[in-house]
Design a protein around this motif. Structure first.
Motif, PDB file in Angstrom:
ATOM      1  N   ALA A   1       1.758  -4.106   8.766  1.00  7.82           N
ATOM      2  CA  ALA A   1       2.508  -4.252   7.515  1.00  7.82           C
ATOM      3  C   ALA A   1       3.642  -3.232   7.466  1.00  7.82           C
ATOM      4  O   ALA A   1       4.748  -3.542   7.022  1.00  7.82           O
ATOM      5  N   GLU A   2       3.375  -2.033   7.933  1.00 11.87           N
ATOM      6  CA  GLU A   2       4.406  -0.989   7.942  1.00 11.87           C
ATOM      7  C   GLU A   2       5.522  -1.328   8.928  1.00 11.87           C
ATOM      8  O   GLU A   2       6.701  -1.132   8.633  1.00 11.87           O
TER       9      GLU A   2
ATOM     10  N   ALA B   1       0.305   5.955   4.414  1.00 13.98           N
ATOM     11  CA  ALA B   1       0.939   5.447   5.635  1.00 13.98           C
ATOM     12  C   ALA B   1      -0.053   5.550   6.787  1.00 13.98           C
ATOM     13  O   ALA B   1      -0.847   6.484   6.862  1.00 13.98           O
ATOM     14  N   GLY B   2       0.001   4.554   7.651  1.00 18.53           N
ATOM     15  CA  GLY B   2      -0.873   4.514   8.808  1.00 18.53           C
ATOM     16  C   GLY B   2      -2.096   3.640   8.625  1.00 18.53           C
ATOM     17  O   GLY B   2      -2.760   3.295   9.600  1.00 18.53           O
ATOM     18  N   MET B   3      -2.393   3.251   7.404  1.00 21.06           N
ATOM     19  CA  MET B   3      -3.587   2.442   7.151  1.00 21.06           C
ATOM     20  C   MET B   3      -3.407   0.981   7.578  1.00 21.06           C
ATOM     21  O   MET B   3      -4.375   0.338   7.986  1.00 21.06           O
TER      22      MET B   3
ATOM     23  N   HIS C   1       0.817  -1.221   0.000  1.00 24.25           N
ATOM     24  CA  HIS C   1       0.000   0.000   0.000  1.00 24.25           C
ATOM     25  C   HIS C   1       0.847   1.265   0.000  1.00 24.25           C
ATOM     26  O   HIS C   1       0.331   2.356  -0.249  1.00 24.25           O
ATOM     27  N   LEU C   2       2.173   1.117   0.232  1.00 24.80           N
ATOM     28  CA  LEU C   2       3.070   2.275   0.192  1.00 24.80           C
ATOM     29  C   LEU C   2       3.813   2.389  -1.140  1.00 24.80           C
ATOM     30  O   LEU C   2       4.606   3.306  -1.325  1.00 24.80           O
ATOM     31  N   GLN C   3       3.543   1.471  -2.056  1.00 23.09           N
ATOM     32  CA  GLN C   3       4.127   1.546  -3.389  1.00 23.09           C
ATOM     33  C   GLN C   3       3.459   2.685  -4.160  1.00 23.09           C
ATOM     34  O   GLN C   3       2.283   2.994  -3.935  1.00 23.09           O
TER      35      GLN C   3
ATOM     36  N   ARG D   1      -0.359   4.279  -3.693  1.00 22.58           N
ATOM     37  CA  ARG D   1      -0.505   5.622  -3.114  1.00 22.58           C
ATOM     38  C   ARG D   1      -1.368   6.482  -4.034  1.00 22.58           C
ATOM     39  O   ARG D   1      -2.196   7.251  -3.578  1.00 22.58           O
ATOM     40  N   HIS D   2      -1.159   6.296  -5.330  1.00 24.99           N
ATOM     41  CA  HIS D   2      -1.947   7.033  -6.320  1.00 24.99           C
ATOM     42  C   HIS D   2      -3.434   6.700  -6.193  1.00 24.99           C
ATOM     43  O   HIS D   2      -4.297   7.530  -6.476  1.00 24.99           O
ATOM     44  N   LEU D   3      -3.730   5.496  -5.738  1.00 23.07           N
ATOM     45  CA  LEU D   3      -5.117   5.068  -5.564  1.00 23.07           C
ATOM     46  C   LEU D   3      -5.711   5.529  -4.222  1.00 23.07           C
ATOM     47  O   LEU D   3      -6.873   5.240  -3.940  1.00 23.07           O
TER      48      LEU D   3
END
Length: 137
Positions: free
Chosen positions: A101-102, A95-97, A83-85, A89-91
């Motif tokens: 995973a982070e 960060a924080g979601m 989700h940080l790719q 990010r464009h979608l």
């Protein structure tokens, strides 16, 4: 290339399992999280990924990564949270979601694991990892 290697696959998997067992045993005293395999599962050990948790006054995963690479050890990061790719990010992902995973993405470090890893190189990986983790931040 694939068909010629396929006949050697069982030997490759056996050697990777041996190396993974060695890492699991030899890293037992290191301040890191080792990978596990469920008792009812079997792994081909494509990767051996440890987690280096953030600790006060201790090197971070990035510190250890840089020190090991500077020492000639081919460590890597597998994988940064999807989700940080940039595409995601464009979608609208940010960060924080997905905090776990982070956290994984910040702690994961892939150690060398290949069938031609020599005993000398294996010992060097352990020594350099120990040095990288025990020197100051």
């Amino acid at each position: 290339l694939g068909p010629s290697q396929f006949s050697r696959l069982p030997a490759f998997i056996e050697e990777r399992n041996r190396l993974a067992a060695d890492y699991t045993r030899d890293l037992s005293t290191f301040p890191l999280v080792r990978p596990t395999v469920r008792q009812d599962a079997f792994s081909a050990w494509h990767l051996y990924v440890v987690r280096i948790p953030k600790r006060r006054a201790a090197p971070t995963r990035d510190d250890v990564l840089e020190r090991m690479r500077a020492g000639g050890v081919g460590v890597n990061v597998h994988y940064w949270p999807i989700h940080l790719q940039p595409y995601y990010r464009h979608l609208g992902f940010r960060a924080g979601m997905f905090p776990e995973a982070e956290r994984y993405g910040e702690e994961a470090l892939t150690l060398p694991l290949f069938t031609t890893l020599t005993t000398t190189d294996y010992r060097s990986v352990l020594e350099k990892l120990h040095d990288a983790m025990t020197s100051g931040p």
